[in-house]
Design an enzyme around this catalytic site. Structure first.
Site, PDB file in Angstrom:
ATOM      1  N   LEU A  67       1.108  -1.396  -0.129  1.00 52.12           N
ATOM      2  CA  LEU A  67      -0.006  -0.080  -0.334  1.00 52.12           C
ATOM      3  C   LEU A  67       0.581   0.927   0.209  1.00 52.12           C
ATOM      4  CD1 LEU A  67      -2.225  -1.309   2.214  1.00 52.12           C
ATOM      5  CD2 LEU A  67      -3.128  -0.695   0.160  1.00 52.12           C
ATOM      6  N   PRO A  68       0.488   2.808   0.152  1.00 56.40           N
ATOM      7  CA  PRO A  68       1.122   3.695  -0.446  1.00 56.40           C
ATOM      8  C   PRO A  68       1.798   3.694   0.879  1.00 56.40           C
ATOM      9  CG  PRO A  68      -1.044   3.703  -1.443  1.00 56.40           C
ATOM     10  CD  PRO A  68      -1.326   2.740  -0.491  1.00 56.40           C
ATOM     11  N   LYS A 173      14.793   0.734   4.061  1.00 53.33           N
ATOM     12  CA  LYS A 173      13.865   0.985   2.258  1.00 53.33           C
ATOM     13  C   LYS A 173      14.292   2.082   2.313  1.00 53.33           C
ATOM     14  CE  LYS A 173      11.366   0.958  -0.761  1.00 53.33           C
ATOM     15  NZ  LYS A 173      12.060   0.738  -2.427  1.00 53.33           N
ATOM     16  N   LYS A 242       7.686  10.198  -0.406  1.00 50.13           N
ATOM     17  CA  LYS A 242       6.991   9.915   0.502  1.00 50.13           C
ATOM     18  C   LYS A 242       8.591   9.335   2.178  1.00 50.13           C
ATOM     19  CE  LYS A 242       6.336   6.113   0.246  1.00 50.13           C
ATOM     20  NZ  LYS A 242       6.055   4.677   0.088  1.00 50.13           N
TER      21      LYS A 242
HETATM   22  P1  NAD Z   1      -0.162   2.222  -6.417  1.00 53.61           P
HETATM   23  O1  NAD Z   1      -0.008   3.221  -6.372  1.00 53.61           O
HETATM   24  O2  NAD Z   1       0.102   1.544  -8.175  1.00 53.61           O
HETATM   25  O3  NAD Z   1      -0.694   1.196  -5.576  1.00 53.61           O
HETATM   26  C1  NAD Z   1      -1.588   0.995  -4.156  1.00 53.61           C
HETATM   27  C2  NAD Z   1      -2.828  -0.071  -4.586  1.00 53.61           C
HETATM   28  O4  NAD Z   1      -3.351   0.034  -2.950  1.00 53.61           O
HETATM   29  C3  NAD Z   1      -3.757   0.969  -5.383  1.00 53.61           C
HETATM   30  O5  NAD Z   1      -4.510  -0.423  -5.751  1.00 53.61           O
HETATM   31  C4  NAD Z   1      -5.113   1.181  -4.757  1.00 53.61           C
HETATM   32  O6  NAD Z   1      -6.184   1.742  -4.814  1.00 53.61           O
HETATM   33  C5  NAD Z   1      -4.358   0.620  -3.487  1.00 53.61           C
HETATM   34  N1  NAD Z   1      -4.902   1.316  -2.132  1.00 53.61           N
HETATM   35  C6  NAD Z   1      -4.865   1.990  -1.205  1.00 53.61           C
HETATM   36  N2  NAD Z   1      -5.138   2.108  -0.161  1.00 53.61           N
HETATM   37  C7  NAD Z   1      -5.874   1.083   0.070  1.00 53.61           C
HETATM   38  C8  NAD Z   1      -6.630   0.295   1.474  1.00 53.61           C
HETATM   39  N3  NAD Z   1      -6.661   1.260   2.527  1.00 53.61           N
HETATM   40  N4  NAD Z   1      -6.951  -0.497   0.769  1.00 53.61           N
HETATM   41  C9  NAD Z   1      -6.817  -1.528   0.119  1.00 53.61           C
HETATM   42  N5  NAD Z   1      -6.156  -1.014  -1.249  1.00 53.61           N
HETATM   43  C10 NAD Z   1      -5.669   0.304  -1.153  1.00 53.61           C
HETATM   44  O7  NAD Z   1       1.516   1.877  -5.334  1.00 53.61           O
HETATM   45  P2  NAD Z   1       3.459   1.380  -5.867  1.00 53.61           P
HETATM   46  O8  NAD Z   1       3.987   1.599  -6.962  1.00 53.61           O
HETATM   47  O9  NAD Z   1       2.082  -0.464  -5.649  1.00 53.61           O
HETATM   48  O10 NAD Z   1       4.016   0.822  -3.956  1.00 53.61           O
HETATM   49  C11 NAD Z   1       2.933   0.166  -3.657  1.00 53.61           C
HETATM   50  C12 NAD Z   1       4.314   0.289  -2.256  1.00 53.61           C
HETATM   51  O11 NAD Z   1       5.804  -0.452  -2.705  1.00 53.61           O
HETATM   52  C13 NAD Z   1       4.476   1.752  -1.945  1.00 53.61           C
HETATM   53  O12 NAD Z   1       4.618   2.285  -0.627  1.00 53.61           O
HETATM   54  C14 NAD Z   1       5.644   2.585  -2.613  1.00 53.61           C
HETATM   55  O13 NAD Z   1       6.667   3.007  -1.957  1.00 53.61           O
HETATM   56  C15 NAD Z   1       6.807   0.909  -2.214  1.00 53.61           C
HETATM   57  N6  NAD Z   1       7.135   0.749  -3.992  1.00 53.61           N
HETATM   58  C16 NAD Z   1       7.851   0.945  -4.982  1.00 53.61           C
HETATM   59  C17 NAD Z   1       8.156   1.045  -6.151  1.00 53.61           C
HETATM   60  C18 NAD Z   1       7.908   0.996  -7.621  1.00 53.61           C
HETATM   61  O14 NAD Z   1       8.475   1.337  -8.397  1.00 53.61           O
HETATM   62  N7  NAD Z   1       6.223   1.879  -8.010  1.00 53.61           N
HETATM   63  C19 NAD Z   1       9.134   0.029  -5.885  1.00 53.61           C
HETATM   64  C20 NAD Z   1       9.531  -0.415  -4.090  1.00 53.61           C
HETATM   65  C21 NAD Z   1       8.494  -0.182  -3.565  1.00 53.61           C
END
Ligand code: NAD
Length: 298
Positions: A67-68, A173, A242
């Site tokens: 999640l975010p 991280k 963030k």
């Molecule tokens: P994203 O925004 O694409 O996905 C987040 C998902 O969570 C969305 O589908 C959203 O609808 C869902 N969501 C939000 N709140 C929710 C809730 N309360 N209940 C259920 N679903 C909910 O984000 P992402 O890029 O997949 O990143 C996810 C996490 O991984 C973040 O913490 C990010 O910092 C980390 N991350 C991202 C990357 C990257 O390259 N994108 C790499 C490593 C780590």
């Protein structure tokens, strides 16, 4: 629901790829995302259960959250009622890039309910989520919780690093992303400066990558996303900022003299305020070129 099923909450850019690897490893999944279309599309494609109610998670042996941030994790696990519905021997695995201080707090509250939390954030982006080679940083308060989480993490990547106690994965991280951002900003500033002086960015990247200035941004992101003018690293300024805020906050709360961390955070936060949090972070190079009056190479 048969034993061995796993809950997965958060099917965004990263989560859906990680959950897909779990499903392919033979795990039955119970999936949830606030974006109902995303949730249902995944459930259909991978024969997973749509976890619309807390009761749908009653039999899972673990719940992975992607999640975010830590606030969303708290909402999805605790406030939603999922924690109450879980088996007491289930383990909650937070793979989001959460604030370690939020993680410690959530860990305490879940422990009061008899539930274990581990933190297992990932690095590598979508490409490595897809091919199952993410670096996973596992922090766990006790060995039993780590042992229950490991088979599930192994199904998403063979590269699991034990970082120590609960919260250490999340701290690692955030610090990793600070190092990534510092290298990216340094290389971007060099490209913009060199560009204004008349250097060709393609030549600059060739030289950097054969020299001591190289880093992961010069080797991959700047070549693949900026030179090509594609700007699709699939990592938003909002999420990156963030992470940098977490790293800077951690350094601040520990009274560490780390001014670069705060500076890099401020630099990307300013770009995010101007371009919007959903903008790909590589777009910052275009912004900095514009501000400096640098014409991009054709
Ligand atoms: P994203 O925004 O694409 O996905 C987040 C998902 O969570 C969305 O589908 C959203 O609808 C869902 N969501 C939000 N709140 C929710 C809730 N309360 N209940 C259920 N679903 C909910 O984000 P992402 O890029 O997949 O990143 C996810 C996490 O991984 C973040 O913490 C990010 O910092 C980390 N991350 C991202 C990357 C990257 O390259 N994108 C790499 C490593 C780590």
């Amino acid at each position: 629901m048969s034993a061995g099923s796993v809950g997965f909450i958060g099917l965004g850019n990263m989560g859906r790829l990680m959950a897909a690897n779990l499903a392919r490893s033979g795990r039955k999944l119970v999936v949830r995302d606030t974006d109902a279309e995303r949730q249902n599309a995944f459930a259909i494609e991978f024969d997973a259960v749509a976890g619309d109610t807390p009761a749908a998670f009653a039999e899972v042996e673990a719940v992975v959250t992607m999640l975010p941030n830590g606030k969303a994790v708290r909402e999805a696990v605790l406030d939603s009622g999922v924690a109450t519905a879980l088996r007491r021997d289930a383990v909650v695995i937070d793979s989001s890039s959460s604030d370690p201080l939020d993680t410690l707090e959530l860990g305490r509250e879940l422990a009061e309910q008899g539930l274990a939390l581990v933190d297992a954030p990932v690095s590598g982006g979508m490409a490595r989520a897809l091919d199952g080679t993410l670096a996973i940083m596992l922090g766990a308060g006790d060995e039993a919780a780590a042992e229950r989480a490991l088979p599930i993490l192994d199904a998403m990547s063979a590269r699991v690093f034990r970082t120590g106690a609960l919260g250490t994965g999340h701290a690692m991280k955030a610090l990793n992303n600070f190092v990534l951002a510092a290298g990216f900003v340094a290389a971007a500033e060099a490209l913009v400066t060199g560009g204004k002086f008349g250097l060709d960015p393609a030549v600059m990247l060739d030289v950097l990558n054969a020299s001591s200035g190289r880093n992961v941004s010069t080797e991959t992101t700047l070549v693949e996303e900026v030179l090509t003018r594609r700007f699709t690293a699939n990592f938003t300024l909002g999420l990156f900022t963030k992470d940098l805020g977490i790293a800077a906050g951690l350094a601040g709360s520990l009274e560490i003299d780390a001014p670069l961390c705060a500076l890099v955070h401020e630099r990307l936060a300013q770009a995010g305020a101007e371009l919007g949090p959903q903008t790909d972070y590589t777009e910052t190079v275009r912004l900095w070129e514009r501000r400096s009056g640098v014409e991009p190479a054709p």
